[in-house]
Write an enzyme that holds these catalytic residues in place. Structure first.
Site, PDB file in Angstrom:
ATOM      1  N   ASP A  31       0.843  -1.334   0.097  1.00 37.24           N
ATOM      2  CA  ASP A  31       0.042  -0.066   0.110  1.00 37.24           C
ATOM      3  C   ASP A  31       1.011   1.169  -0.173  1.00 37.24           C
ATOM      4  O   ASP A  31       1.978   1.237   0.588  1.00 37.24           O
ATOM      5  CB  ASP A  31      -0.932  -0.098   1.204  1.00 37.24           C
ATOM      6  N   SER A 124     -17.278  -2.651  -8.587  1.00 43.46           N
ATOM      7  CA  SER A 124     -18.317  -1.949  -7.694  1.00 43.46           C
ATOM      8  C   SER A 124     -19.583  -1.865  -8.479  1.00 43.46           C
ATOM      9  O   SER A 124     -19.719  -2.108  -9.832  1.00 43.46           O
ATOM     10  CB  SER A 124     -17.831  -0.456  -7.715  1.00 43.46           C
ATOM     11  N   TYR A 148     -14.377   7.674 -11.882  1.00 39.29           N
ATOM     12  CA  TYR A 148     -13.922   6.760 -10.906  1.00 39.29           C
ATOM     13  C   TYR A 148     -14.596   5.414 -11.497  1.00 39.29           C
ATOM     14  O   TYR A 148     -14.021   4.322 -11.572  1.00 39.29           O
ATOM     15  CB  TYR A 148     -14.441   6.985  -9.665  1.00 39.29           C
ATOM     16  N   LYS A 152     -13.263   1.436 -13.104  1.00 37.91           N
ATOM     17  CA  LYS A 152     -13.551   0.061 -12.561  1.00 37.91           C
ATOM     18  C   LYS A 152     -14.193  -0.760 -13.915  1.00 37.91           C
ATOM     19  O   LYS A 152     -13.523  -1.860 -14.083  1.00 37.91           O
ATOM     20  CB  LYS A 152     -14.956   0.359 -11.664  1.00 37.91           C
TER      21      LYS A 152
END
Ligand code: NAD
Ligand code: UD1
Length: 337
Positions: A31, A124, A148, A152
């Site tokens: 990360d 998502s 965004y 995805k």
């Protein structure tokens, strides 16, 4: 089996690390800590009593990411790392495309180089756009309304192409609905930077006195009480969904797609009421205009995950709010309190 968890210090990633370790998997976490901090990983270690390597590393840095594969025998990747704020993505789209897409391309390239053909990707429900009907099934048409969301959907398509070119790949696209809640220890939870955009962290910060008043965005939608309906899912159920996916799909080539939701829709006002019950005090709210881009209703048909992964969400809205409140109450300023 050794799983690389990208974005593992984040909200969903850290909860998934706990469940993977509890299920006996080994993990390596990477990360860049852009939207998280290492304290979440300390909590993972404390809860599980297990240690694991952590690389503070940006997936845009090819060499640094490759180093993880050089130094560890990785069998599969759960890919959470990414930027995720819808509004921000409209303001800085290039940053979103670069981070989410280029980062994923780097990762896929390195995985192929090291013969790792096993990926679970955090997608998502946003890829369903504005669905014509609910509940939403995996084969519904796909579209997006924000940069965004587009990242995805683009990554989903990239992964389909990657499998098309090499049938060794096992790829699972997990489409999350609305993750909320926290680990029941009260030591891990969502810690958004700045003013929260999402409903639950906003309500929790009103409850704890950090924010004055919740704006309920619209009460004139075609829903039972006029406020929007969503499929809220406990983050621990979601995390367990990842473990079931790794259990069942790791050695099965193909592109597998699952909705991870409860199948139940709750309105904004129902969530406010559930949170009031959990925290034992009223939540100050006012009705405000609709928020641009919101759809009236969004909830999953989660039958496919039940049938093929043997997974169903078990924690109800009361438990989600109770655990969310415990985390907020014990950590009013998140990990940096
Ligand atoms: P999060 O921001 O808490 O976690 C994402 C993590 O990725 C963060 O720790 C961040 O520091 C890290 N990261 C971002 N860019 C990176 C980079 N270039 N290199 C290395 N690390 C990087 O978000 P989350 O809620 O845990 O979401 C995890 C994933 O699930 C994301 O991909 C998100 O888009 C997706 N998702 C989230 C939700 C939600 O409501 N939380 C819903 C659907 C899908
Ligand atoms: C948002 C994202 C979606 C993402 C999802 C994951 C948008 C437009 N969509 O979905 O891409 O996959 O998070 O969790 O941001 N609400 C209020 N007041 C608030 C905040 C929210 O009334 O202060 C309402 C919203 O209008 C919505 C509901 O609460 O009806 C849930 O909102 P939110 O938590 O932001 O999630 P989504 O919009 O469903």
């Amino acid at each position: 089996m050794n799983i690389l968890v990208t974005g593992g210090a984040g909200y969903i990633g850290s909860h998934t690390c706990v469940e993977l370790l509890n299920a006996g998997y080994d993990i390596v976490v990477m990360d860049n800590l852009y939207n998280s901090c290492e304290k979440s990983l300390e909590a993972v270690k404390k809860i599980t009593g297990k240690d694991f390597p952590f690389y503070k590393c940006d997936m845009l840095d090819y060499e640094a990411t490759e180093k993880i594969f050089k130094e560890n025998k990785i069998d599969g990747v759960i890919h959470f790392a990414g930027l995720k704020a819808v509004g921000e993505s409209c303001r800085i789209p290039l940053t979103y495309y670069h981070n989410n897409i280029t980062g994923t391309l780097n990762l896929l390239d390195i995985m192929e180089k090291y013969n790792v053909f096993n990926m679970v990707f955090s997608s998502s429900a946003t890829v369903y756009g504005s669905p014509k009907t609910v509940p939403i099934k995996e084969d519904f048409p796909l579209s997006t309304a924000s940069p965004y969301g587009s990242t995805k959907l683009m990554i989903e398509n990239i992964l389909r192409d990657v499998y098309g070119a090499n049938n060794k790949w096992s790829i699972t696209l997990l489409r999350y609905f609305n993750p909320i809640g926290a680990h029941e220890s009260g030591t891990m939870g969502e810690d958004p930077k700045g003013i929260p955009n999402n409903l639950l962290p906003y309500i929790a910060q009103v409850a704890v006195g950090r924010l004055e008043c919740l704006s309920v965005f619209g009460n004139d939608y075609p829903t039972p009480d006029g406020t929007c309906v969503r499929d809220y899912i406990h983050v621990v159920d979601l995390a367990i969904g990842h473990v079931k996916t790794v259990d069942k799909k790791s050695n099965e080539p193909g592109v597998h797609i699952y909705n991870l939701g409860t199948g139940n829709g709750y309105s904004v006002l129902e969530v406010v009421k559930a949170f009031e019950d959990a925290c034992g005090k009223p939540i100050n709210f006012k009705i405000a205009p609709r928020r641009a881009g919101d759809i009236p209703e969004c909830y999953a048909d989660a039958t496919k995950a039940k049938e093929e992964l043997g997974w169903t969400a078990e924690r109800d809205i009361a438990k989600m709010c109770e655990d969310n409140w415990r985390w907020q109450k014990l950590n009013p300023n998140g990990y940096n309190g």
